[in-house]
Design an enzyme around this catalytic site. Structure first.
Site, PDB file in Angstrom:
ATOM      1  N   LYS A   1       9.171  26.465  22.090  1.00  0.00           N
ATOM      2  CA  LYS A   1       8.898  25.534  21.000  1.00  0.00           C
ATOM      3  C   LYS A   1       9.844  25.908  19.876  1.00  0.00           C
ATOM      4  CE  LYS A   1       6.034  24.340  17.121  1.00  0.00           C
ATOM      5  NZ  LYS A   1       7.276  24.096  16.351  1.00  0.00           N
ATOM      6  N   HIS A   2      10.876  25.121  19.715  1.00  0.00           N
ATOM      7  CA  HIS A   2      11.832  25.420  18.657  1.00  0.00           C
ATOM      8  C   HIS A   2      11.352  24.800  17.343  1.00  0.00           C
ATOM      9  CE1 HIS A   2      15.381  27.315  17.420  1.00  0.00           C
ATOM     10  NE2 HIS A   2      16.148  27.056  18.466  1.00  0.00           N
ATOM     11  N   ALA A   3      11.977  25.233  16.238  1.00  0.00           N
ATOM     12  CA  ALA A   3      11.688  24.618  14.945  1.00  0.00           C
ATOM     13  C   ALA A   3      11.941  23.114  15.040  1.00  0.00           C
ATOM     14  CB  ALA A   3      12.554  25.237  13.861  1.00  0.00           C
TER      15      ALA A   3
ATOM     16  N   SER B   1       8.245  33.386   9.532  1.00  0.00           N
ATOM     17  CA  SER B   1       7.676  33.977   8.328  1.00  0.00           C
ATOM     18  C   SER B   1       6.457  34.828   8.667  1.00  0.00           C
ATOM     19  CB  SER B   1       7.263  32.868   7.354  1.00  0.00           C
ATOM     20  OG  SER B   1       6.167  32.136   7.897  1.00  0.00           O
TER      21      SER B   1
ATOM     22  N   GLU C   1       8.581  38.976  15.122  1.00  0.00           N
ATOM     23  CA  GLU C   1       9.724  39.345  14.283  1.00  0.00           C
ATOM     24  C   GLU C   1       9.660  38.444  13.065  1.00  0.00           C
ATOM     25  OE1 GLU C   1      12.635  39.253  12.152  1.00  0.00           O
ATOM     26  OE2 GLU C   1      13.677  38.130  13.710  1.00  0.00           O
ATOM     27  N   LEU C   2       9.243  39.035  11.939  1.00  0.00           N
ATOM     28  CA  LEU C   2       8.877  38.229  10.774  1.00  0.00           C
ATOM     29  C   LEU C   2       9.875  38.419   9.627  1.00  0.00           C
ATOM     30  CD1 LEU C   2       5.035  38.888  11.081  1.00  0.00           C
ATOM     31  CD2 LEU C   2       6.431  37.122  12.186  1.00  0.00           C
TER      32      LEU C   2
ATOM     33  N   CYS D   1      16.685  36.802   7.889  1.00  0.00           N
ATOM     34  CA  CYS D   1      15.594  37.754   7.666  1.00  0.00           C
ATOM     35  C   CYS D   1      16.112  39.135   7.325  1.00  0.00           C
ATOM     36  CB  CYS D   1      14.665  37.794   8.883  1.00  0.00           C
ATOM     37  SG  CYS D   1      15.494  38.140  10.442  1.00  0.00           S
TER      38      CYS D   1
ATOM     39  N   GLU E   1      10.016  37.465  -0.505  1.00  0.00           N
ATOM     40  CA  GLU E   1      11.276  37.219   0.187  1.00  0.00           C
ATOM     41  C   GLU E   1      11.949  35.985  -0.409  1.00  0.00           C
ATOM     42  OE1 GLU E   1      13.052  36.900   4.710  1.00  0.00           O
ATOM     43  OE2 GLU E   1      11.024  36.144   4.358  1.00  0.00           O
TER      44      GLU E   1
END
Length: 453
Positions: A154-156, A207, A228-229, A262, A358
């Site tokens: 599921k991509h953005a 995120s 991985e945020l 990130c 961030e």
């Protein structure tokens, strides 16, 4: 539901597509389940041969793939080409090294024979972001496929063609149908996919808010996950740093990919003795960045991906200024549909968004500190723990500081980057689990003990 894809530079709608309905989702899941026995039954040499072909396809089609990235999320063309090359390298790397990484490991016990073996889990569902729309996928996909797993992606929602072109590269390599299934779905449907018993594990890059949601859903189904945020990486400049080296790399680390990375340097923690000199040169260098069309070779600062994210970034900047941060450069939304200029804030203090949140865009926060100990304290004064860098002409001094910073990666006199040869991931609110290297291929495997008395 119809989704419109807006070009970040022109603001024009370039593309429209429909989310999958329930029947289409079921079809993809069924194909994935059917593909696993065949794919996992191949030898590592056979799977490696397919992966090498994928890498070759990526190189052959790199210009077209780079163009898709530039149109969908605004990446500079040369950055996009480099990203495709990096993905091809990851395919070659795992094709070459997976046999060693997955070999049975003998363990000395009182048994006649005892060892650890590695078995694929099955279907890994990946929820991926837009900022590195090819590399983020191959970070999990190359090791995952070599391990014998199959994958769902599921991509953005704003990079659908990036997802589709990845599937195309696998198809051109002759990889069987169902080994990678692309799902164009919304978040609610993604949660249903996570809970589906045909899915064995979940990986997400995004995120910390998204990570908490997806990890919670995976946890309810007792499924392994890797998160991985986000990060608010410190760039620590000690008082003996070589500014001829440090300043250009500071600009590269903060403003590459329009700051939407990130592991980009975000908090520039500079000791007092060298602070004025560093800041003067940093502002001068950042001010030379050329904004414009990401497809133009003269452009050195790309637009941000969406206008709403640019506005969110500017809100963080405005609140920091209201709390006393000083504007040294930029900090006013610029030209183009979603452009934000190279921006630098000085005198950033606790309580400001620029200190604690961030900043996912081209804004640098300068934090002045007294000495090495104070720099380490500020570097650790964050909920994040993804990457960090330390800059000094004394490598032992830099390494000592790096070992005290709580992060998944600490670099001395180099910008933080992901490297297929080394594990990648974070701690604290930057997530858990590791991608890449030997550690990454083991994350989604059953590590199985075999004991023969």
């Amino acid at each position: 539901m119809t989704v419109e894809i807006t070009n970040p530079w022109t603001g024009q709608v370039d593309y429209r597509y429909e989310y999958f309905d329930a029947a289409a989702v079921e079809q993809v899941l069924a194909r994935s389940q059917a593909a696993f026995p065949t794919w996992s039954g191949l030898s590592l040499v056979e799977r490696g041969g397919f992966l090498v072909k994928v890498g070759a396809n990526l190189r052959e089609h790199r210009e077209r793939i780079a163009g898709i990235m530039s149109a969908e999320m605004g990446k500079l063309h040369r950055e996009a080409v480099a990203e495709v090359e990096k993905c091809a390298g990851a395919c070659d790397y795992y094709a070459a090294h997976a046999i060693d990484y997955l070999a049975d490991q003998p363990i000395s016990t009182e048994a006649a024979r005892s060892y650890v073996t590695y078995e694929p889990l099955g279907c890994v569902f990946a929820v991926m972001p837009w900022n590195f729309p090819i590399w983020q996928v191959f970070r999990f996909l190359a090791p995952g496929l070599m391990a014998g797993n199959v994958a769902l992606l599921k991509h953005a929602s704003n990079v659908p063609r990036c997802a589709d072109v990845i599937a195309e590269m696998l198809q051109l390599a002759g990889i069987p149908d169902g080994v990678l299934g692309v799902l164009h779905v919304d978040n609610a449907t993604a949660a249903e996919v996570i809970a589906d018993p045909r899915v064995q594990a979940v990986t997400l890059t995004g995120s910390d808010k998204a990570g908490r949601s997806v990890a919670s859903t995976a946890g309810q189904s007792l499924k392994k996950c890797v998160m991985e945020l986000g990060g608010s990486d410190p760039f620590v400049v000690l008082d003996d740093a070589d500014l001829d080296l440090t300043v250009p790399l500071a600009v590269s680390s903060r403003f590459g990919n329009a700051g939407q990375t990130c592991i980009a340097a975000k908090r520039f923690i500079v000791t007092e003795k060298i602070a004025d000199a560093f800041v003067q040169r940093f502002v001068e260098a950042a001010g030379k960045l050329q904004v414009g069309d990401p497809g133009d070779a003269a452009t050195t600062l790309a637009p941000m991906v969406r206008a709403d994210l640019r506005d969110e970034l500017h809100s963080q900047v405005s609140k920091s200024i209201a709390a006393g941060a000083k504007v040294l450069l930029g900090c006013v939304p610029g030209m183009g549909a979603s452009h934000y200029p190279a921006s630098i804030l000085d005198s950033v203090k606790p309580g400001m968004p620029a200190y604690s949140e961030e900043l996912f865009g081209p804004v640098a926060a300068i934090i002045r500190v007294k000495d090495d100990a104070d720099a380490v304290r500020v570097a650790n004064d964050t909920s994040f723990g993804l990457g960090a860098s330390v800059w000094t002409t004394d490598k032992a001094r830099g390494e000592a500081a790096a070992r005290q910073i709580r992060a998944g990666a600490c670099f001395v006199n180099a910008i933080v980057r992901s490297d297929v040869r080394m594990p990648f991931g974070g701690t604290k609110s930057s997530g858990f689990g590791r991608e890449l290297a030997e550690h990454g291929i083991h994350e989604f495997m059953n590590i199985k003990t075999v004991y023969v008395a």
